[in-house]
Design a protein around this motif. Structure first.
Motif, short mmCIF file in Angstrom:
data_model
loop_
_atom_site.label_atom_id
_atom_site.label_comp_id
_atom_site.label_asym_id
_atom_site.label_seq_id
_atom_site.Cartn_x
_atom_site.Cartn_y
_atom_site.Cartn_z
N ARG A 32 0.83 -1.21 0.00
CA ARG A 32 0.00 0.00 0.00
C ARG A 32 0.86 1.26 0.00
NH1 ARG A 32 -2.26 -4.01 2.65
NH2 ARG A 32 -4.49 -4.48 2.42
N ALA A 33 1.84 1.31 0.89
CA ALA A 33 2.71 2.49 0.98
C ALA A 33 3.53 2.67 -0.30
CB ALA A 33 3.64 2.36 2.18
N ALA A 34 4.07 1.57 -0.83
CA ALA A 34 4.89 1.66 -2.04
C ALA A 34 4.04 2.09 -3.25
CB ALA A 34 5.55 0.31 -2.32
N ALA A 40 2.01 8.90 -6.36
CA ALA A 40 2.33 10.30 -6.08
C ALA A 40 3.39 10.83 -7.04
CB ALA A 40 2.80 10.45 -4.64
N GLY A 41 4.43 10.03 -7.26
CA GLY A 41 5.47 10.44 -8.20
C GLY A 41 4.95 10.60 -9.61
N ALA A 42 4.15 9.62 -10.04
CA ALA A 42 3.57 9.70 -11.38
C ALA A 42 2.63 10.90 -11.50
CB ALA A 42 2.80 8.41 -11.69
N GLY A 43 1.85 11.15 -10.45
CA GLY A 43 0.91 12.27 -10.47
C GLY A 43 1.62 13.60 -10.61
N LEU A 44 2.76 13.76 -9.93
CA LEU A 44 3.53 15.00 -10.03
C LEU A 44 3.99 15.25 -11.47
CD1 LEU A 44 5.77 14.80 -6.82
CD2 LEU A 44 3.93 16.43 -7.27
N HIS A 116 11.42 5.35 -2.38
CA HIS A 116 11.98 4.77 -3.61
C HIS A 116 10.90 4.66 -4.68
CE1 HIS A 116 14.48 2.24 -6.17
NE2 HIS A 116 13.46 1.41 -6.28
N ALA A 117 9.71 4.26 -4.29
CA ALA A 117 8.60 4.13 -5.24
C ALA A 117 8.22 5.50 -5.82
CB ALA A 117 7.40 3.49 -4.56
N LEU A 118 8.25 6.53 -4.98
CA LEU A 118 7.94 7.88 -5.46
C LEU A 118 8.96 8.32 -6.51
CD1 LEU A 118 6.73 10.90 -3.41
CD2 LEU A 118 8.61 11.19 -5.03
N ARG A 119 10.23 8.10 -6.22
CA ARG A 119 11.28 8.46 -7.19
C ARG A 119 11.14 7.67 -8.48
NH1 ARG A 119 14.17 8.45 -2.31
NH2 ARG A 119 14.96 6.34 -2.71
N LEU A 120 10.76 6.41 -8.35
CA LEU A 120 10.55 5.58 -9.53
C LEU A 120 9.42 6.15 -10.39
CD1 LEU A 120 10.99 2.97 -11.19
CD2 LEU A 120 9.31 1.87 -9.70
N GLY A 121 8.32 6.56 -9.75
CA GLY A 121 7.22 7.14 -10.50
C GLY A 121 7.63 8.39 -11.25
N VAL A 122 8.44 9.23 -10.59
CA VAL A 122 8.91 10.44 -11.25
C VAL A 122 9.82 10.12 -12.43
CG1 VAL A 122 10.37 12.49 -10.95
CG2 VAL A 122 8.70 11.88 -9.19
N LEU A 123 10.83 9.28 -12.21
CA LEU A 123 11.81 8.97 -13.25
C LEU A 123 11.19 8.20 -14.41
CD1 LEU A 123 14.89 7.99 -11.04
CD2 LEU A 123 14.60 10.06 -12.42
N LEU A 124 10.32 7.25 -14.10
CA LEU A 124 9.74 6.42 -15.14
C LEU A 124 8.88 7.25 -16.09
CD1 LEU A 124 9.88 3.47 -15.94
CD2 LEU A 124 7.83 3.04 -14.60
N PHE A 125 8.07 8.13 -15.54
CA PHE A 125 7.19 8.93 -16.39
C PHE A 125 7.93 10.09 -17.07
CE2 PHE A 125 4.04 6.45 -14.37
CZ PHE A 125 2.93 6.48 -15.19
N LEU A 126 9.07 10.48 -16.50
CA LEU A 126 9.87 11.53 -17.14
C LEU A 126 10.68 10.98 -18.31
CD1 LEU A 126 11.40 13.82 -14.35
CD2 LEU A 126 9.88 14.51 -16.21
N THR A 127 11.16 9.76 -18.18
CA THR A 127 12.10 9.22 -19.17
C THR A 127 11.46 8.36 -20.24
OG1 THR A 127 12.58 7.32 -17.72
CG2 THR A 127 13.99 9.25 -17.50
N MET A 128 10.18 8.04 -20.09
CA MET A 128 9.50 7.25 -21.11
C MET A 128 9.10 8.14 -22.29
SD MET A 128 9.04 3.99 -20.87
CE MET A 128 9.44 2.72 -19.65
N PRO A 129 9.62 7.89 -23.50
CA PRO A 129 9.25 8.71 -24.65
C PRO A 129 7.74 8.75 -24.91
CG PRO A 129 11.12 7.30 -25.17
CD PRO A 129 10.59 6.85 -23.84
N THR A 130 7.08 7.61 -24.70
CA THR A 130 5.63 7.58 -24.94
C THR A 130 4.89 8.51 -24.00
OG1 THR A 130 5.52 5.61 -23.53
CG2 THR A 130 5.58 5.25 -25.91
N ASP A 131 5.33 8.57 -22.76
CA ASP A 131 4.67 9.46 -21.79
C ASP A 131 4.94 10.92 -22.11
OD1 ASP A 131 3.55 7.40 -20.37
OD2 ASP A 131 5.18 7.24 -18.94
N ASP A 132 6.20 11.24 -22.45
CA ASP A 132 6.54 12.62 -22.79
C ASP A 132 5.72 13.10 -23.99
OD1 ASP A 132 8.43 12.64 -20.76
OD2 ASP A 132 10.06 12.02 -22.08
#
Length: 213
Positions: A32-34, A40-44, A116-132
């Motif tokens: 749940r926490a992760a 939260a990271g993805a939402g940002l 760690h999960a928050l940072r993953l959400g941020v990095l994953l959505f920032l670095t994915m070309p499809t998301d950008d």
């Protein structure tokens, strides 16, 4: 165009690796926490990305229109840019369709902390070309049609709701989610690109129709 038109693009945002990571986090030591940290990271990133694209388009639209009086011309070129982004997005999704299997870095998600999960959400959505590309397209489309910022909220919320499906399955099904989550992961790895291409094609038709008006 209204917020209902851009809603389907939320599927493209989460299809593939993004949803697979959410499945792994839903089976982590602190699921749940992760999962909430990841959301939260993805939402940002999603909120910031579509807002920046929307603001940039609105500024260009207003400034160029005020300077030349060519509102129709400005809208035309914004549609051309959006259409080009959609074509690039479709090509990227197609080229990545065989990117299956579980990346090695995901094995560490079993013990992921909320931070760690928050940072993953941020990095994953920032670095994915499809998301950008998707964030650029959605924000630019809303800005080009002079939609108020709140029209982006349903897109953001649906993106997070889809990304939170593994957590929802865990909360609703309990131990039975152990059988559901692997199937969700396998589907995201193998078939989500087809749904993404259909959604992109739908948005291409809408943008092309705007160009022909």
């Amino acid at each position: 165009m209204n917020f209902l038109t851009i809603l389907p693009m939320a599927v493209v945002m989460v299809a593939g690796t993004q949803l697979v990571a959410a499945v792994f986090l839903a089976t982590a030591d602190r699921p749940r926490a992760a999962s909430l940290g990841y959301l939260a990271g993805a939402g940002l990133v999603v909120s910031g990305g579509v807002t920046a694209s929307w603001l940039l388009t609105r500024v260009v639209n207003i400034n160029v229109t005020a300077g030349s009086g060519g509102h129709r011309t400005v809208g035309h070129w914004i549609d051309v840019v959006v259409l080009a982004l959609l074509v690039v997005l479709a090509v990227v999704v197609f080229l990545r369709r065989h990117t299956t299997g579980t990346p090695k870095w995901m094995s560490g998600l079993q013990h992921a902390s909320p931070g760690h999960a928050l940072r993953l959400g941020v990095l994953l959505f920032l670095t994915m070309p499809t998301d950008d590309l998707t964030m650029l397209t959605v924000g630019a489309s809303a800005g080009r049609h002079d939609l108020a910022w709140w029209h982006l909220l349903p897109f953001i919320l649906l993106t997070l709701a889809l990304l939170g499906l593994p957590l929802q399955a865990l909360l609703l099904l309990g131990h039975r989610a152990e059988a559901v989550l692997p199937r969700m992961r396998d589907w995201a790895q193998q078939h989500s690109w087809v749904v993404s291409e259909i959604v992109i094609g739908f948005f291409v038709l809408i943008t092309a129709a705007d160009l022909l008006r």
